[in-house]
Write a protein that holds these residues in place. Sequence first.
Motif, short mmCIF file in Angstrom:
data_model
loop_
_atom_site.label_atom_id
_atom_site.label_comp_id
_atom_site.label_asym_id
_atom_site.label_seq_id
_atom_site.Cartn_x
_atom_site.Cartn_y
_atom_site.Cartn_z
N LYS A 68 87.87 -4.37 42.84
CA LYS A 68 87.82 -4.15 44.29
C LYS A 68 88.77 -5.11 45.01
CE LYS A 68 83.01 -2.62 44.03
NZ LYS A 68 81.59 -2.98 44.33
N LEU A 69 88.85 -6.35 44.56
CA LEU A 69 89.76 -7.32 45.17
C LEU A 69 91.20 -7.07 44.75
CD1 LEU A 69 87.59 -10.55 44.74
CD2 LEU A 69 87.90 -9.16 46.81
N VAL A 156 96.02 5.67 45.47
CA VAL A 156 95.01 4.62 45.32
C VAL A 156 94.57 4.56 43.86
CG1 VAL A 156 94.22 4.80 47.70
CG2 VAL A 156 93.13 6.19 45.92
N PRO A 157 94.10 3.41 43.39
CA PRO A 157 93.68 3.28 41.99
C PRO A 157 92.40 4.07 41.70
CG PRO A 157 93.17 1.28 43.22
CD PRO A 157 94.00 2.14 44.13
N LEU A 158 92.17 4.31 40.42
CA LEU A 158 90.97 5.04 40.00
C LEU A 158 89.77 4.12 39.82
CD1 LEU A 158 92.49 7.54 37.41
CD2 LEU A 158 92.06 7.89 39.85
N GLY A 159 90.02 2.85 39.45
CA GLY A 159 88.90 1.91 39.24
C GLY A 159 89.09 1.10 37.98
N VAL A 160 88.23 1.30 37.00
CA VAL A 160 88.31 0.56 35.74
C VAL A 160 88.86 1.48 34.66
CG1 VAL A 160 87.04 -0.73 33.98
CG2 VAL A 160 86.36 -0.91 36.37
N VAL A 161 89.97 1.08 34.07
CA VAL A 161 90.63 1.86 33.00
C VAL A 161 90.25 1.28 31.65
CG1 VAL A 161 92.86 2.40 31.94
CG2 VAL A 161 92.57 2.60 34.42
N LEU A 162 89.73 2.13 30.78
CA LEU A 162 89.50 1.75 29.39
C LEU A 162 90.76 2.04 28.60
CD1 LEU A 162 87.71 0.90 26.98
CD2 LEU A 162 86.90 3.28 26.86
N ALA A 163 91.39 0.99 28.09
CA ALA A 163 92.64 1.12 27.33
C ALA A 163 92.36 0.87 25.86
CB ALA A 163 93.67 0.12 27.86
N ILE A 164 92.63 1.86 25.02
CA ILE A 164 92.37 1.76 23.58
C ILE A 164 93.69 1.97 22.85
CG2 ILE A 164 91.00 2.59 21.64
CD1 ILE A 164 89.03 3.79 23.65
N SER A 165 94.14 0.94 22.13
CA SER A 165 95.45 1.01 21.47
C SER A 165 95.31 1.18 19.97
CB SER A 165 96.27 -0.25 21.80
OG SER A 165 95.59 -1.41 21.36
N PRO A 166 96.37 1.65 19.28
CA PRO A 166 96.32 1.94 17.84
C PRO A 166 96.88 0.78 17.01
CG PRO A 166 98.30 2.89 18.74
CD PRO A 166 97.64 2.15 19.88
N PHE A 167 96.64 0.83 15.70
CA PHE A 167 97.08 -0.25 14.82
C PHE A 167 98.59 -0.33 14.68
CE2 PHE A 167 97.30 3.09 11.55
CZ PHE A 167 98.44 2.70 10.85
N ASN A 168 99.29 0.81 14.78
CA ASN A 168 100.71 0.80 14.42
C ASN A 168 101.62 0.18 15.47
OD1 ASN A 168 100.20 3.00 16.08
ND2 ASN A 168 101.61 4.38 15.03
N LEU A 212 96.96 -13.19 36.42
CA LEU A 212 96.04 -12.14 36.84
C LEU A 212 94.75 -12.76 37.37
CD1 LEU A 212 96.01 -9.30 34.14
CD2 LEU A 212 96.75 -9.12 36.51
N PRO A 213 94.21 -12.26 38.45
CA PRO A 213 92.91 -12.76 38.90
C PRO A 213 91.84 -12.56 37.84
CG PRO A 213 93.97 -11.43 40.61
CD PRO A 213 94.79 -11.26 39.37
N ASP A 214 90.86 -13.44 37.83
CA ASP A 214 89.78 -13.39 36.83
C ASP A 214 89.09 -12.02 36.86
OD1 ASP A 214 90.41 -16.01 36.41
OD2 ASP A 214 88.63 -16.84 37.38
N GLY A 215 88.90 -11.45 35.67
CA GLY A 215 88.16 -10.20 35.54
C GLY A 215 88.99 -8.95 35.65
N VAL A 216 90.23 -9.06 36.09
CA VAL A 216 91.07 -7.86 36.22
C VAL A 216 91.44 -7.31 34.85
CG1 VAL A 216 93.29 -7.00 37.07
CG2 VAL A 216 91.91 -8.51 38.49
N LEU A 217 91.54 -8.19 33.85
CA LEU A 217 91.74 -7.75 32.47
C LEU A 217 90.69 -8.42 31.60
CD1 LEU A 217 93.33 -6.37 30.18
CD2 LEU A 217 94.83 -8.38 30.13
N ASN A 218 89.79 -7.62 31.06
CA ASN A 218 88.80 -8.10 30.09
C ASN A 218 89.03 -7.39 28.76
OD1 ASN A 218 87.40 -9.89 31.80
ND2 ASN A 218 86.15 -8.23 32.64
N THR A 219 88.60 -8.02 27.67
CA THR A 219 88.78 -7.41 26.35
C THR A 219 87.45 -7.19 25.65
OG1 THR A 219 88.99 -9.52 25.14
CG2 THR A 219 91.01 -8.60 26.12
N VAL A 220 87.46 -6.27 24.71
CA VAL A 220 86.29 -6.01 23.88
C VAL A 220 86.77 -5.77 22.46
CG1 VAL A 220 86.35 -3.55 24.53
CG2 VAL A 220 84.28 -4.51 23.50
#
Length: 493
Positions: A68-69, A156-168, A212-220
């Motif tokens: 949001k920020l 305008v942005p969509l919100g929270v993007v889940l980005a999933i990348s491959p091994f190669n 980047l502001p805190d929380g704008v990029l988180n990892t899992v």
Amino acid sequence: MEIKVSFKDISNEDKIYKNLYDGKWVESNSDKLIEIKSPINGELLGKVQSMSKEEVDLAIKNSKEAQKLWAEVPINRRAAILYRAAEILEQNANELAEMLVLEIAKDKRGAIAEVYRTIDYIKFTADSAKQLEGETIPGDSFPGTKKNKISFVTRVPLGVVLAISPFNYPVNLAASKIAPALAAGNAVFFKPPTQGSISGLYLAEIFNKAGLPDGVLNTVTGRGSEIGDYCVTHPDIDFINFTGSTEVGKRISNITTMKPVLLELGGKDAAIVLEDADLDEAADNIVAGGYSYSGQRCTAVKRILVMDSVADELVAKVKTKVAKLEVGDPREEGTVVGPLINGKACDFVMELIEDAKEKGAELVIGGNREGNIVYPTLFDKVDTNMRLAWEEPFGPVLPVIRVKSIDEAIGIANESSYGLQSSVFTKNIDAAFYIANKLEVGTVQVNNKPERGPDHFPFLGVKASGMGTQGIRYSIEAMSRPKAIVLNLGAVE
């Protein structure tokens, strides 16, 4: 100012890699750890945490609040952070490239190329973000509408993007999701591939260090089989950007509801070679396209459809070039074909090789395996009853299918369930356009191997090869939406 990024910044003394949460690297409450071993020699490179669903909830909630920020930050400031990320990545390029070699067995040249391509990608994304403009639409351009309406259209942005990348391509294909999403004003919840996690987490720290502001990029981190479904169906995920197997992509498409997706999946890219082609040029492109990084690329050449009248000559030229490929340890200079990502991948490639042998294909060169290395393999006289004609090996094996006409080549190419790219080799521009217009793929390369890029070109697949269009501007647009504000000026007498 030079900023040094170390793998020690994101792991503890036991080489357990943490996750980025709200701007800090934190350890999971879960005691489940995943060992990351090098495909080269089985060396333990470190361990990543297998996050729980509760931790996923917290991280996504944090991302949603931070977004949001971030959406209020002007584009020029977002772009400045991306430029800074590219600069820091360049300062640490060699260290990251060395990890790529170890973690995914990419050859040294390919690893450094991936990092520098990522640097360029991030810079160009920043450039493109600053050039995106809205528009004003006068109401009276539509029949029956008066002059008292004007629509102001912005993105305008969509919100929270889940980005999933491959091994190669755990760095480049992560950045190709993260950078456009951030440029559009989204927060990113980034899941690197399991094999490739360490490199992906290092990239996340690059963005973190860039400001980047805190929380704008988180990892899992964690196995997709355990938390994948939970992440993609999470109600606070607003967009899914996935690169990986067609099997997983189809599952994502099936289990998500009213959630936009961008899917880059598998391919069975054909190289169609006509009688008038420059056969040396065709052979060079086929070998480079089919065997670089051991064929572990969605855009690799995966079958050769050649006119029977020139097939013998082309096969001889390809064989000569394949025989010269360096095979072995990717840490050694000049290696092109090294270990596949794991033993399961090797087993599958060997299944396809054995099926082709049993059904009468002519083995021209290769066909053998040592450990996790499958030697570069070429089959001639493959027919459409063989699995190798249709299935994606994701390894260094190429089938030659002889055809008698252009339309036969088009028919076999289009019969595939995949539709990523194809190549056409010919000196006849009319034939090239005839074939290109008939092929059911996202991109047709004329006198060149299939490839991703340049990165501002559209990149897409049809059928089982994907959904949506990538490419820097296209990706930014995919992860944003138009918003219209209509100004009503009052009645005009």
